[in-house]
Write a protein that holds these residues in place. Structure first.
Motif, PDB file in Angstrom:
ATOM      1  N   ALA A 139       0.813  -1.216   0.000  1.00  0.00           N
ATOM      2  CA  ALA A 139       0.000   0.000   0.000  1.00  0.00           C
ATOM      3  C   ALA A 139       0.845   1.263   0.000  1.00  0.00           C
ATOM      4  N   SER A 140       2.090   1.153   0.458  1.00  0.00           N
ATOM      5  CA  SER A 140       2.924   2.338   0.660  1.00  0.00           C
ATOM      6  C   SER A 140       4.098   2.314  -0.316  1.00  0.00           C
ATOM      7  N   VAL A 141       3.923   2.997  -1.455  1.00  0.00           N
ATOM      8  CA  VAL A 141       4.926   2.956  -2.531  1.00  0.00           C
ATOM      9  C   VAL A 141       5.107   4.354  -3.099  1.00  0.00           C
ATOM     10  N   THR A 142       6.365   4.749  -3.291  1.00  0.00           N
ATOM     11  CA  THR A 142       6.714   5.958  -4.029  1.00  0.00           C
ATOM     12  C   THR A 142       7.579   5.547  -5.212  1.00  0.00           C
ATOM     13  N   VAL A 143       7.277   6.062  -6.399  1.00  0.00           N
ATOM     14  CA  VAL A 143       8.076   5.773  -7.581  1.00  0.00           C
ATOM     15  C   VAL A 143       8.829   7.034  -7.977  1.00  0.00           C
ATOM     16  N   VAL A 144      10.115   6.887  -8.213  1.00  0.00           N
ATOM     17  CA  VAL A 144      10.997   7.995  -8.577  1.00  0.00           C
ATOM     18  C   VAL A 144      11.520   7.761  -9.990  1.00  0.00           C
ATOM     19  N   ARG A 145      11.517   8.804 -10.785  1.00  0.00           N
ATOM     20  CA  ARG A 145      12.163   8.776 -12.107  1.00  0.00           C
ATOM     21  C   ARG A 145      13.100   9.973 -12.193  1.00  0.00           C
TER      22      ARG A 145
END
Length: 295
Positions: free
Chosen positions: A57-63
């Motif tokens: 449930a706890s996700v951050t995606v970085v690009r």
């Protein structure tokens, strides 16, 4: 409290399969609700599958901005940029941030061990395989000496596979990287010192130093992200420490596994790298670790 897990995911389909196995191993050995995942998406185009990882449930995606360019300037630049941007993106509530490549696996419980290491020694910024491996061998950082000694150059000839390229750096970036290296060495940093990049943990005191997280001074230097993290740890006035002894978390190597899977399990390690090898060996290793977790 929350624990961050930083995972860079390369562009190939195989990387997504490795990510699935890594996350399955993480969820088996520790409570999934403890973790906030910070995924670095290193594909040319964003992958929706990384935004909605089943069961997390706890996700951050970085690009990184580098993937908006036609060509990434050199192979280490995106790795360093992604790592530093991911540290900045991690929730401030995180007790520590565990960096895992997708060819790492969790084979035992580790949160309490790493938490204890940072709690008992406030001078620590990084823990992992620092000066000694889980085999007892001393690590050699001398391969990076030349790169660090040439930080003052604005133009560098680099190689990526068979391709040669010129990398130009801005004068301000050159000055900043030299200033950070000088600060680290004044604090006792040994040239090239690092925690091996396949798996290491970043402590709260280093995570909080947002002033050190600009990736741009390091683009074009030819330095791996683990080397940059070592410099930044020193610049922050913090130390690195190996947690590689029997019963300690890290059983890792740069290429392949440092010991057979059954020995890594028997020695009480929790985090292993690199499971990636030739196709047959990787399948066998992964199956052995799956069997150990009853999968």
């Amino acid at each position: 409290m929350m624990v961050g897990v930083l995972i860079p995911v390369g562009p190939s389909a195989a990387e997504l399969g490795r990510l699935d196995d890594l996350l399955e191993s993480l969820a088996h050995w520790e409570r999934p609700d403890v973790f906030h995942l910070v995924i670095v998406d290193d594909a040319r185009r964003p992958r929706a599958a990384l935004e909605r990882i089943a069961g997390w449930a706890s996700v951050t995606v970085v690009r990184t901005p580098l993937w908006q360019r036609r060509r990434v300037p050199e192979p280490f630049a995106a790795m360093t940029a992604g790592t530093l941007m991911a540290i900045e993106a991690a929730p401030v509530e995180c007790e520590f941030l565990l960096k895992l490549d997708v060819d790492a696996l969790v084979i035992g419980r580790f949160v309490s061990k790493i938490r204890h290491a940072f709690a008992e020694d406030e001078t620590l910024g990084l823990v992992g395989s620092h000066d000694v491996t889980c085999t007892g061998a001393q690590r050699d950082w001398s391969v990076w000496h030349g790169h660090l000694q040439r930080l003052g150059r604005r133009v560098r000839l680099g190689r990526h596979g068979r391709r040669l390229f010129l990398q130009r750096r801005r004068a301000g970036d050159v000055r900043r990287s030299i200033a950070l290296l000088d600060a680290a060495q004044r604090n006792g940093y040994a040239l090239g010192a690092n925690c091996l990049g396949g798996a290491y943990a970043i402590g709260p005191r280093l995570m909080s130093r947002r002033d050190l997280l600009d990736w741009r001074p390091w683009a074009g230097t030819g330095l791996g992200e683990d080397i940059v993290m070592g410099v930044l740890c020193g610049a922050a006035g913090l130390r690195m420490r190996s947690l590689t002894g029997p019963g300690e978390p890290f059983g890792i190597a740069h290429v392949g596994l440092p010991k057979p899977p059954r020995e890594l399990i028997a020695d009480g390690h929790s985090l292993v790298h690199a499971v990636k090898a030739n196709a047959a060996t990787e399948r066998a290793w992964r199956q052995e670790f799956r069997a150990a977790r009853g999968a």
